[in-house]
Design an enzyme around this catalytic site. Structure first.
Site, short mmCIF file in Angstrom:
data_model
loop_
_atom_site.label_atom_id
_atom_site.label_comp_id
_atom_site.label_asym_id
_atom_site.label_seq_id
_atom_site.Cartn_x
_atom_site.Cartn_y
_atom_site.Cartn_z
N GLY A 92 0.84 -1.19 0.00
CA GLY A 92 0.00 0.00 0.00
C GLY A 92 0.87 1.24 0.00
N CYS A 93 0.42 2.27 0.66
CA CYS A 93 1.14 3.54 0.70
C CYS A 93 2.61 3.34 1.04
CB CYS A 93 0.49 4.46 1.72
SG CYS A 93 1.43 5.97 2.06
N PHE A 94 3.50 3.77 0.16
CA PHE A 94 4.92 3.51 0.40
C PHE A 94 5.49 4.36 1.53
CE2 PHE A 94 5.70 5.74 -4.00
CZ PHE A 94 5.26 6.97 -3.52
#
Length: 201
Positions: free
Chosen positions: A38-40
């Site tokens: 998901g969101c890095f």
């Protein structure tokens, strides 16, 4: 099932792979591993907590577009997912340990999303770079399924493709913008969902 029991299952199934990983670690070489969770920003923050991790770089991988921009990836259509490249000291932490940490910081049960972020660009993935990593990734997935902890696993396991580093402003975002990062992580429900899946341990 407790985290301790799941951990034992992972060790039993991945034991021979961990031994091979450990033997190779005696060379002292620095290695890399590629994960998508998901969101890095969040994945970078989670992995950088680990002793033995040297650096974590945010980027894009597993897609079709060469040298993609954040705007292109976030709009969808490139085939890429937000990912991180973890550089680590194999004398201090093994690939099997990185896998265990990865699973416990994502929601493996959903497809083409992570937490509040929806779309294939936020799919979770393990991108192996050699046969040892492939076998370790598959064994860790199979151990989790066998444990009964998860009803299913939607996380993609695939051979690593080109990893494109994200723009500089994304690197270490959680350090550069701690207030905005903390607000995003809380409002996205990431830690609340992780607690639901994995408990406090």
């Amino acid at each position: 099932m407790s985290r301790a029991v799941v951990g034992v299952l992972l060790l039993l199934i991945a034991g021979p792979l961990a031994a091979a990983d450990g033997a190779a670690a005696k060379t002292g070489e620095v290695r890399t591993a590629i994960f998508a969770g998901g969101c890095f920003w969040c994945s970078e923050a989670d992995f950088e907590k680990l002793p033995g991790v040297i650096a974590v770089e945010s980027g894009y991988t597993a897609g079709r577009t060469a040298n993609p921009t954040y705007e292109q990836v976030s709009a969808g259509g490139t085939g890429h997912t937000e990912a991180v490249r973890v550089t680590y000291d194999a004398r201090r932490i093994s690939y099997v340990q990185l896998l265990d940490h990865f699973w416990r910081h994502i929601d493996p049960t959903v497809r083409n999303r992570q937490f509040c972020d929806v779309g294939s660009q936020y799919r979770s993935g393990i991108y192996w770079q050699n046969e040892v990593e492939r076998k370790a990734a598959e064994s860790s997935r199979d151990a989790l399924l066998a444990s009964g902890k998860l009803p299913r696993i939607e996380t993609e396991l695939a051979a690593a493709a080109t990893f494109y580093p994200a723009e500089e402003y994304h690197q270490d975002y959680y350090k550069k913008n701690p207030v905005r990062y903390s607000y995003y992580r809380l409002s996205c429900g990431r830690d609340a969902r992780l607690k639901q899946i994995w408990g406090d341990g």
